[in-house]
Design an enzyme around this catalytic site. Sequence first.
Site, short mmCIF file in Angstrom:
data_model
loop_
_atom_site.label_atom_id
_atom_site.label_comp_id
_atom_site.label_asym_id
_atom_site.label_seq_id
_atom_site.Cartn_x
_atom_site.Cartn_y
_atom_site.Cartn_z
N ARG A 193 -2.33 7.92 -17.01
CA ARG A 193 -2.45 9.46 -17.36
C ARG A 193 -1.05 10.32 -17.07
O ARG A 193 -0.54 9.84 -16.02
CB ARG A 193 -3.75 9.78 -16.97
CG ARG A 193 -4.16 9.78 -15.12
CD ARG A 193 -5.19 10.52 -15.01
NE ARG A 193 -5.09 10.43 -13.44
CZ ARG A 193 -5.28 9.38 -12.46
NH1 ARG A 193 -5.75 8.14 -12.99
NH2 ARG A 193 -5.22 9.98 -11.31
N LYS A 198 -8.82 -3.80 -12.63
CA LYS A 198 -8.07 -3.76 -12.02
C LYS A 198 -7.44 -5.20 -11.97
O LYS A 198 -6.08 -5.34 -11.08
CB LYS A 198 -8.32 -3.41 -10.86
CG LYS A 198 -8.77 -1.91 -10.18
CD LYS A 198 -7.89 -0.77 -10.64
CE LYS A 198 -8.51 0.60 -11.88
NZ LYS A 198 -7.76 1.02 -12.00
N ASN A 225 -1.82 4.35 -13.10
CA ASN A 225 -3.04 5.53 -13.57
C ASN A 225 -1.60 5.64 -14.78
O ASN A 225 -1.28 6.25 -14.82
CB ASN A 225 -3.36 6.45 -12.99
CG ASN A 225 -3.63 6.08 -11.81
OD1 ASN A 225 -4.75 5.41 -11.37
ND2 ASN A 225 -3.43 6.13 -10.28
N GLU A 233 0.97 2.85 -8.12
CA GLU A 233 0.60 2.78 -7.01
C GLU A 233 1.09 2.24 -6.20
O GLU A 233 0.10 0.47 -6.62
CB GLU A 233 -1.12 3.21 -7.02
CG GLU A 233 -1.53 4.49 -7.78
CD GLU A 233 -2.84 5.39 -7.61
OE1 GLU A 233 -3.78 4.15 -6.41
OE2 GLU A 233 -3.85 5.82 -7.94
N GLY A 236 -9.07 4.45 -7.05
CA GLY A 236 -9.64 5.54 -6.70
C GLY A 236 -10.56 5.41 -5.24
O GLY A 236 -11.08 6.45 -4.66
N GLY A 237 -10.65 4.46 -4.85
CA GLY A 237 -11.15 4.50 -3.62
C GLY A 237 -12.93 3.93 -4.30
O GLY A 237 -13.16 3.57 -3.35
N TYR A 292 -6.24 -6.43 4.18
CA TYR A 292 -6.72 -5.49 4.61
C TYR A 292 -5.17 -4.70 4.91
O TYR A 292 -4.81 -5.13 6.02
CB TYR A 292 -7.86 -5.48 5.44
CG TYR A 292 -7.61 -3.30 5.58
CD1 TYR A 292 -7.91 -2.65 4.88
CD2 TYR A 292 -7.65 -3.51 7.26
CE1 TYR A 292 -8.28 -1.17 5.12
CE2 TYR A 292 -7.93 -1.94 7.64
CZ TYR A 292 -8.00 -0.69 7.03
OH TYR A 292 -7.63 0.02 6.80
C1 MV4 Z 1 -6.06 -1.19 -0.15
C2 MV4 Z 1 -6.53 -0.29 1.33
C3 MV4 Z 1 -5.67 -1.09 2.32
N1 MV4 Z 1 -5.71 -2.36 2.41
N2 MV4 Z 1 -5.81 -2.00 -0.07
C4 MV4 Z 1 -7.80 3.02 -1.12
C5 MV4 Z 1 -7.82 3.84 -2.66
C6 MV4 Z 1 -7.20 2.85 -4.22
N3 MV4 Z 1 -6.40 2.95 -5.16
C7 MV4 Z 1 -6.64 2.14 -2.91
N4 MV4 Z 1 -6.83 2.19 -1.39
C8 MV4 Z 1 -6.68 1.22 -0.61
N5 MV4 Z 1 -6.44 0.21 -1.49
C9 MV4 Z 1 -5.37 -3.11 0.57
N6 MV4 Z 1 -5.12 -3.95 0.37
C10 MV4 Z 1 -6.11 0.78 1.75
C11 MV4 Z 1 -7.06 2.29 0.88
C12 MV4 Z 1 -7.37 3.27 1.08
C13 MV4 Z 1 -6.10 4.30 0.62
C14 MV4 Z 1 -5.43 4.33 -0.34
C15 MV4 Z 1 -4.30 5.08 -0.52
C16 MV4 Z 1 -4.72 6.44 -0.14
C17 MV4 Z 1 -6.19 6.34 0.87
C18 MV4 Z 1 -5.94 5.84 1.26
C19 MV4 Z 1 -7.57 5.73 2.19
C20 MV4 Z 1 -8.21 4.78 2.42
C21 MV4 Z 1 -8.34 2.99 1.81
#
Ligand code: MV4
Length: 446
Positions: free
Chosen positions: A291, A116, A289, A275, A164-165, A202
């Site tokens: 794929r 990443k 991603n 994304e 993916g979290g 965040y």
């Molecule tokens: C974040 C975020 C808030 N701020 N990054 C979660 C999965 C991963 N692909 C990235 N994620 C997140 N990154 C920053 N800087 C909040 C999430 C996140 C989230 C993102 C997409 C869909 C659902 C989510 C649920 C919780 C947190």
Amino acid sequence: MFGKILIANRGEIALRIQRACRELGIPTVAVHSTADASAMHVRLADESVCIGPPAARESYLNTAAILSAAIITGADAIHPGYGFLSENASFAEMVAAHGLTFIGPLPEHIRQMGDKIAAKAAMASLGVPLVPGSEGAVTDLDEARRVADRLGYPVLVKAAAGGGGRGMKRADAPDTLEEAWRVARAEALAAFGNDAVYLEKYLDRPRHIELQVLADRYGDVVHFGERDCSLQRRHQKLLEEAGSPALSPAARDALGEVVTSALSRLGYRNAGTLEFLYQDGKFAFIEMNTRLQVEHPVTEMVCDVDLVREQIRIAAGEPLGYDQSDISFSGHAIECRVTAEDPETFTPNAGRIEAYHAPGGLGVRVDSALYAGYRVPPFYDSMVAKLIVHARTRAEAINRLRRAIDEFAIVGIKTTLPLHRRIVDDPDFQAGNYTIHWLERFVGAG
Ligand code: MV4
């Protein structure tokens, strides 16, 4: 064009790929574990090979068994679907080393986007907007403190090998940064064998919006618009839409222009999804991603494109044969991911399908490998069907989805259909008024 394609997957996506192959006149080889001997993807394939015991590690992730199956059946290409080996750069290299074609991106791009930090650096250098964060990996705590002070709290510590979290920790203030940083590194090392982490500001209430692209080997790249995937619970998507209720056509065009130009310069090939987090009218790239994705059908419905067919054509060396001006967006599509889980507790439940009736009619699509009498095995992902509706407007799509859910009969196991039915009737959902946090609250509120 290929003479025979081996599909290194199971379930609905194996059927989806078989359908594209059949329309192209290409015979298919199914592979299966011993637990999947009577699965629909085996029954409908032209040939099948058993590749191992139920555990995915010994079957669907068994690269030696899958390559052997391709060689003994005379397949000249492998489609990995999603999950399993789809984002394994070493597997893509092995396929090529055996003189076969991996239907997907180049190994170097799979590897790059799997890291990443490297993915963000590449996108930044190509002019794609990012979430504010550290420049590269943060290797010591003093550096983490400096970066977090510059960004402002809260910050997220993310694993370079995550996605993916997985491997994400939040620090709301300086006194919790050390803990977040240490735990994120330890978890990343345990989960991925790589403790590299980076920091991001965040974002507190974003939507999750992703852009679908296709690229051929001649440098031509097109996009098929966005999907809004904000409705997730514990990083499992439950419902996706194309387009996003939050995006104007002008905003989509602007994002598409930046992304297609970037991927063309990168030399990217085949299908990909970028994304983004979208908040206050601004896009910020988080991951790519490399794929085909579970939710690709909503894009297919609004763009009238067969993305799997396009993946196969591109991998065979054909040019796209059209440009961005040939792609138009018609109506609205919504997908429900139906899983074999209790709709209240989300406990998975495998078992026998006693009766099955799929909805139909105008604008309704069901991608599923279920049939009456089938036993859902307990070893794999719990998704058992995707219900996709398409209509001229979002409001009509919602009405169509409601009636399609009411028609859908999956008897014998619990599914999430009752939860989907409740979401459809919610005023916030109907207004398109939701962020990534909406579903957890909705489910919590019961
Ligand atoms: C974040 C975020 C808030 N701020 N990054 C979660 C999965 C991963 N692909 C990235 N994620 C997140 N990154 C920053 N800087 C909040 C999430 C996140 C989230 C993102 C997409 C869909 C659902 C989510 C649920 C919780 C947190």
